[in-house]
Design a protein around this motif. Sequence first.
Motif, PDB file in Angstrom:
ATOM      1  N   VAL A  38       9.787   4.398  11.479  1.00 25.21           N
ATOM      2  CA  VAL A  38       8.429   3.955  11.158  1.00 25.21           C
ATOM      3  C   VAL A  38       8.403   2.698  10.295  1.00 25.21           C
ATOM      4  CG1 VAL A  38       7.418   6.259  11.408  1.00 25.21           C
ATOM      5  CG2 VAL A  38       8.296   5.530   9.166  1.00 25.21           C
ATOM      6  N   ALA A  39       9.461   2.427   9.529  1.00 28.93           N
ATOM      7  CA  ALA A  39       9.483   1.252   8.659  1.00 28.93           C
ATOM      8  C   ALA A  39      10.104   0.039   9.332  1.00 28.93           C
ATOM      9  CB  ALA A  39      10.238   1.571   7.368  1.00 28.93           C
ATOM     10  N   LYS A  40      10.664   0.222  10.512  1.00 29.42           N
ATOM     11  CA  LYS A  40      11.407  -0.850  11.161  1.00 29.42           C
ATOM     12  C   LYS A  40      10.540  -1.625  12.155  1.00 29.42           C
ATOM     13  CE  LYS A  40      15.926   1.331  10.560  1.00 29.42           C
ATOM     14  NZ  LYS A  40      15.474   2.343   9.589  1.00 29.42           N
ATOM     15  N   ALA A  41      11.014  -2.798  12.545  1.00 32.95           N
ATOM     16  CA  ALA A  41      10.286  -3.657  13.483  1.00 32.95           C
ATOM     17  C   ALA A  41      10.627  -3.235  14.911  1.00 32.95           C
ATOM     18  CB  ALA A  41      10.644  -5.119  13.248  1.00 32.95           C
ATOM     19  N   ALA A 100      -1.982  -1.157   5.555  1.00 33.01           N
ATOM     20  CA  ALA A 100      -1.658  -1.566   4.188  1.00 33.01           C
ATOM     21  C   ALA A 100      -0.182  -1.351   3.894  1.00 33.01           C
ATOM     22  CB  ALA A 100      -2.509  -0.783   3.193  1.00 33.01           C
ATOM     23  N   TRP A 101       0.356  -0.252   4.391  1.00 28.09           N
ATOM     24  CA  TRP A 101       1.774   0.051   4.161  1.00 28.09           C
ATOM     25  C   TRP A 101       2.676  -0.738   5.096  1.00 28.09           C
ATOM     26  CZ3 TRP A 101       5.229   3.043   7.377  1.00 28.09           C
ATOM     27  CH2 TRP A 101       6.478   3.288   6.775  1.00 28.09           C
ATOM     28  N   LYS A 102       2.379  -0.681   6.403  1.00 24.27           N
ATOM     29  CA  LYS A 102       3.263  -1.287   7.396  1.00 24.27           C
ATOM     30  C   LYS A 102       3.343  -2.805   7.231  1.00 24.27           C
ATOM     31  CE  LYS A 102       5.867  -1.295  11.120  1.00 24.27           C
ATOM     32  NZ  LYS A 102       7.189  -0.658  11.157  1.00 24.27           N
ATOM     33  N   ALA A 110      -7.454  -2.356   3.717  1.00 20.56           N
ATOM     34  CA  ALA A 110      -5.982  -2.445   3.666  1.00 20.56           C
ATOM     35  C   ALA A 110      -5.528  -3.369   2.555  1.00 20.56           C
ATOM     36  CB  ALA A 110      -5.445  -2.906   5.016  1.00 20.56           C
ATOM     37  N   ALA A 111      -6.204  -4.494   2.389  1.00 22.09           N
ATOM     38  CA  ALA A 111      -5.831  -5.442   1.317  1.00 22.09           C
ATOM     39  C   ALA A 111      -6.065  -4.798  -0.043  1.00 22.09           C
ATOM     40  CB  ALA A 111      -6.658  -6.718   1.461  1.00 22.09           C
ATOM     41  N   GLY A 144       0.824  -1.197   0.000  1.00 24.26           N
ATOM     42  CA  GLY A 144       0.000   0.000   0.000  1.00 24.26           C
ATOM     43  C   GLY A 144       0.857   1.246   0.000  1.00 24.26           C
ATOM     44  N   PRO A 145       0.340   2.332  -0.552  1.00 26.47           N
ATOM     45  CA  PRO A 145       1.121   3.575  -0.550  1.00 26.47           C
ATOM     46  C   PRO A 145       1.378   4.045   0.876  1.00 26.47           C
ATOM     47  CG  PRO A 145      -1.150   4.003  -1.185  1.00 26.47           C
ATOM     48  CD  PRO A 145      -0.992   2.518  -1.143  1.00 26.47           C
ATOM     49  N   ARG A 146       2.568   4.574   1.104  1.00 26.73           N
ATOM     50  CA  ARG A 146       2.889   5.084   2.438  1.00 26.73           C
ATOM     51  C   ARG A 146       2.024   6.304   2.735  1.00 26.73           C
ATOM     52  NH1 ARG A 146       8.009   6.864   1.807  1.00 26.73           N
ATOM     53  NH2 ARG A 146       7.332   9.018   1.666  1.00 26.73           N
TER      54      ARG A 146
END
Length: 483
Positions: free
Chosen positions: A373-376, A416-418, A477-478, A286-288
Amino acid sequence: MRALLAATVGSLCTAALIVPLAQPAAAQPAPAVELPTRTDTTSAVPAGLAASDAATRARAESAGRAERPARTRTLPLSSLSGKDRAGLTDGGRLGAREVTPFSMLGVVWDDAEQELADHVEVRTRSGADGRWTGWTELSHHATDAPDPTSAEGGGTRGSTAPLWVGESDAVDVRLASGNGGSAALPDGLRLALIDPGTEADSARPASRAGHAADGGGRSGPGAVLRAAVDGKPGGPASGLGGQAVASSAMNSQFAALGAERIPPEAPRQNLAAPQGGTDTNAAPIGPRPGIVTRAGWGANESWREPGFGYTTTVKSAFVHHTAESNNYTCAQAPSVIRSIYQYHVRSLGWRDIGYNFLVDKCGQIYEGRAGGVAKAVLGAHTYGFNSNTTGIAVLGSFGSTAPPKAAVEGVAKLIAWKLGLHGLNPVGSVTLTSGGGKWPAGTKVKMRAVAGHRDGFATECPGAKLYAKLPEIRTLAARLQGR
């Protein structure tokens, strides 16, 4: 085994400056002094406090805003141990107290392993119009917490959930025993009153004790980070600005250092791991969405523990509500988040705010726990299932109130993004390993990729109305992922 709270309750703690109208006699419960509804903002306030408030208003009029540091004060509740608590008589009531201004409150005690069996109710007086609210029962908070097996899980304090009340200047508390009035109160029971301060001040470097340092601009929190990069006061040389720089640097692939917002972006390819790398064969994610950074909502980075904690991946998203009032404006959302951050770190002893992300009623998304924000990033949001998951909290209470459409869509966009970053289908299922709590540590549990907090623990969170929206969130989200 962590003690569970037996009824619904609310929360908070730390060191204190409270201004009561009168001190109760030793070992006696405070009398229920009924303060009047005010017709002006200073008529019932002690002289020193009135002068302080007048000076604050004068500064606000001249500067266009009130400048004050974030502060937490506590009021001991140990006097509320009388035998009449079950009947909500004066034996279990604090009595109305004048206090310096605050906007969020909660109840805290020393040891999270101790149980608070009582129901706790509070009412507050508005600092704007002097009117008292009705009695509100605080919500239990035991299951928004670090895992018991984690380093962060040791030595934390017991608490209720925080309650946002808006700027207030008087408070009253009463307890009703959950088991006939025979249970002893937990050690160190106290009411925490939180003032989130002003946004610019909250972003300035400060000591762990919370005393604001000099310096920092008036043009917004990001100015502090920009000054740090330029080597001006408040930068890394101060020994404090470095944590703000480090936090912002974790998002450097998306925004400039010190940025207050990560801009939205068109769909990207999946990242093979939290630390980077691309998989050209992966399906588009999904778009950020646009995300307000910690600098954007005014996080005081010197409060949190240094460094960042990570898990291996993100396999699921847990949706929460913050179980507090819905009575905030979207412009106030940063103040609400600063208050929750202050509560989690300074009152409860957590390393950082517990949630990985927060979403307000207008659908705006905010970065929560620091680390990128993109990390676990390892959070403290779902007791027993913080590893390899992300926690998303919608600001508000949605047990009987439906979440706004914008908030539902904001959660779906973020998911959707994460989850897409880790190749996950929002309508799918995953297997998680329990860290303790509802299932013994080490137990393998099948869970939806998008779950409610109540799926991971015995709690009403995220409220019946928001929980009912999870199928819609998964589907949207899907679809945003192109599935």
